[in-house]
Design an enzyme around this catalytic site. Structure first.
Site, PDB file in Angstrom:
ATOM      1  N   HIS A  77      -3.454  -5.740   1.032  1.00 10.08           N
ATOM      2  CA  HIS A  77      -2.755  -5.958   2.307  1.00 10.08           C
ATOM      3  C   HIS A  77      -2.703  -7.438   2.701  1.00 10.08           C
ATOM      4  O   HIS A  77      -3.573  -7.903   3.441  1.00 10.08           O
ATOM      5  CB  HIS A  77      -3.492  -5.208   3.430  1.00 10.08           C
ATOM      6  CG  HIS A  77      -3.315  -3.733   3.383  1.00 10.08           C
ATOM      7  ND1 HIS A  77      -2.290  -3.077   4.016  1.00 10.08           N
ATOM      8  CD2 HIS A  77      -4.042  -2.773   2.780  1.00 10.08           C
ATOM      9  CE1 HIS A  77      -2.391  -1.777   3.803  1.00 10.08           C
ATOM     10  NE2 HIS A  77      -3.449  -1.574   3.055  1.00 10.08           N
ATOM     11  N   CYS A  79       0.839  -1.205   0.000  1.00  8.10           N
ATOM     12  CA  CYS A  79       0.000   0.000   0.000  1.00  8.10           C
ATOM     13  C   CYS A  79       0.875   1.257   0.000  1.00  8.10           C
ATOM     14  O   CYS A  79       1.553   1.517  -0.973  1.00  8.10           O
ATOM     15  CB  CYS A  79      -0.970  -0.045   1.183  1.00  8.10           C
ATOM     16  SG  CYS A  79      -2.347   1.076   1.003  1.00  8.10           S
ATOM     17  N   GLU A 125      -0.774  -8.708   4.850  1.00  7.42           N
ATOM     18  CA  GLU A 125      -0.502  -8.793   6.293  1.00  7.42           C
ATOM     19  C   GLU A 125      -1.772  -8.655   7.126  1.00  7.42           C
ATOM     20  O   GLU A 125      -1.768  -8.915   8.316  1.00  7.42           O
ATOM     21  CB  GLU A 125       0.562  -7.759   6.693  1.00  7.42           C
ATOM     22  CG  GLU A 125       0.071  -6.361   7.031  1.00  7.42           C
ATOM     23  CD  GLU A 125      -0.411  -5.538   5.831  1.00  7.42           C
ATOM     24  OE1 GLU A 125      -0.544  -6.085   4.726  1.00  7.42           O
ATOM     25  OE2 GLU A 125      -0.686  -4.334   6.026  1.00  7.42           O
TER      26      GLU A 125
END
Lengths: 87, 233
Positions: B205, B88, B207
């Site tokens: 994302h 990002c 994560e």
């Protein structure tokens, strides 16, 4: 002292969604003579340089290294003489 | 010696703890935060540049973070082949730093997009996707206002020729449709690698998709790929 006035806009070939949205709104307001809107950034830089040419060099370097991203943006610079005490 | 993962924090990063949690708690790897003023990356084996709004996105997203002291070290690390993953805002910073080609425009429809999307894996021979197959579809969250990837035609040709596109936005079946390209990105690009293949930038994302309880664990396989390639933990 010099004042650099920098205009940064998206490159002509790139769709400017903010400009497009503003254009739509202007049309809705009845300002149908408006043909196109491009939205960019306006930056003023005060530069302590010995000549207009040197001031332009500093402004140019500022644009190239940070202020504009030439992958997607164009910039133009105009230089004016200015006295800080007359602000 | 065990391998170590570094998570860089810029003023305005806000996915740093997500990334740290994903690495430390979910993946069980030795992980440390790196403040943006640091310049020593010795002992770091994998660098994560997390999402957020570094420097408030002033000027352009990533434009100011790119001049943080740590970025010289990041560029050196990447040039020497060190693996770097920018997620990002991290992707935006890598673009501004010139470690990846292209730039980010505002989302085509101007809205900030915060939802789960699907991306298709375009290569399985990268260190980031070695545990995946070409054509696999991952469900990952996105959260960005400036994720509309732009590159000119010559740049796009070069990306394709060098097989640098790693992820494209698709529907759940892996098809590119009018609606699947959520932000207007050139060629539906969601993630790219550099020519050497050691630097990845992606808008979604992974994560944040590490645990079923949080909706999806599709992101985990990227780190499992990386960890097995880099022999971490």
């Amino acid at each position: 002292m010099y004042k650099a006035k920098v205009n940064i806009t998206l490159r002509k070939s790139i769709l400017d969604p903010k400009g497009k949205a503003a254009n739509h709104a202007l049309q809705n307001l009845g300002l149908t003579a408006v043909d196109d809107v491009r939205i960019g950034k306006f930056i003023e830089i005060d530069i302590d340089a010995e000549s207009e040419e040197k001031a332009h060099e500093v402004a140019e370097a500022s644009c190239k290294q940070l202020l504009a991203n030439e992958v997607m943006e164009d910039y133009s610079i105009t230089i004016e003489e200015y006295s800080p005490e007359l602000k | 010696m065990s391998k170590k993962i570094g998570v860089i924090i810029f003023p305005g990063s806000n996915c740093d703890h997500d990334a740290y949690h994903a690495m430390k708690s979910v993946m069980g790897a030795e992980t440390e935060f790196l403040w943006h003023k640091e310049s020593d990356l010795s002992g770091i084996d994998l660098l994560l540049i997390p999402g957020g709004f570094s420097y408030g996105d002033y000027l352009r997203s990533g434009a100011i973070a790119r001049f943080s002291p740590i970025m010289n070290a990041v560029v050196d690390f990447a040039k020497k082949g060190g693996p770097v993953m920018g997620i990002c805002n991290g992707f935006q910073i890598l673009l501004e730093a010139g470690l990846l080609p292209g730039a980010m425009l505002h989302n085509e429809k101007l809205r900030f997009i915060c939802k789960d999307v699907h991306v298709r894996v375009e290569r399985s021979d990268s260190i980031f996707t070695s545990r995946l197959s070409k054509g696999d579809v991952l469900r990952l969250p996105v959260s960005h206002g400036e994720g509309n990837y732009f590159i000119d035609d010559a740049g796009l040709d070069s990306l394709k020729q060098n097989d640098q596109v790693l992820f494209r936005y698709t529907d759940a079946e892996g098809k590119i449709t009018e609606d699947s390209n959520i932000n207007g990105s050139v060629d539906s690009i969601a993630g790219i690698v550099n020519r050497q293949g050691n630097v990845l930038g992606m808008m979604p994302h992974p994560e944040r998709a590490m645990e079923k309880t949080l909706g999806s664990e599709d992101g985990k396989v990227l780190f499992e790929s990386l960890f097995s390639e880099l022999q971490i933990a």
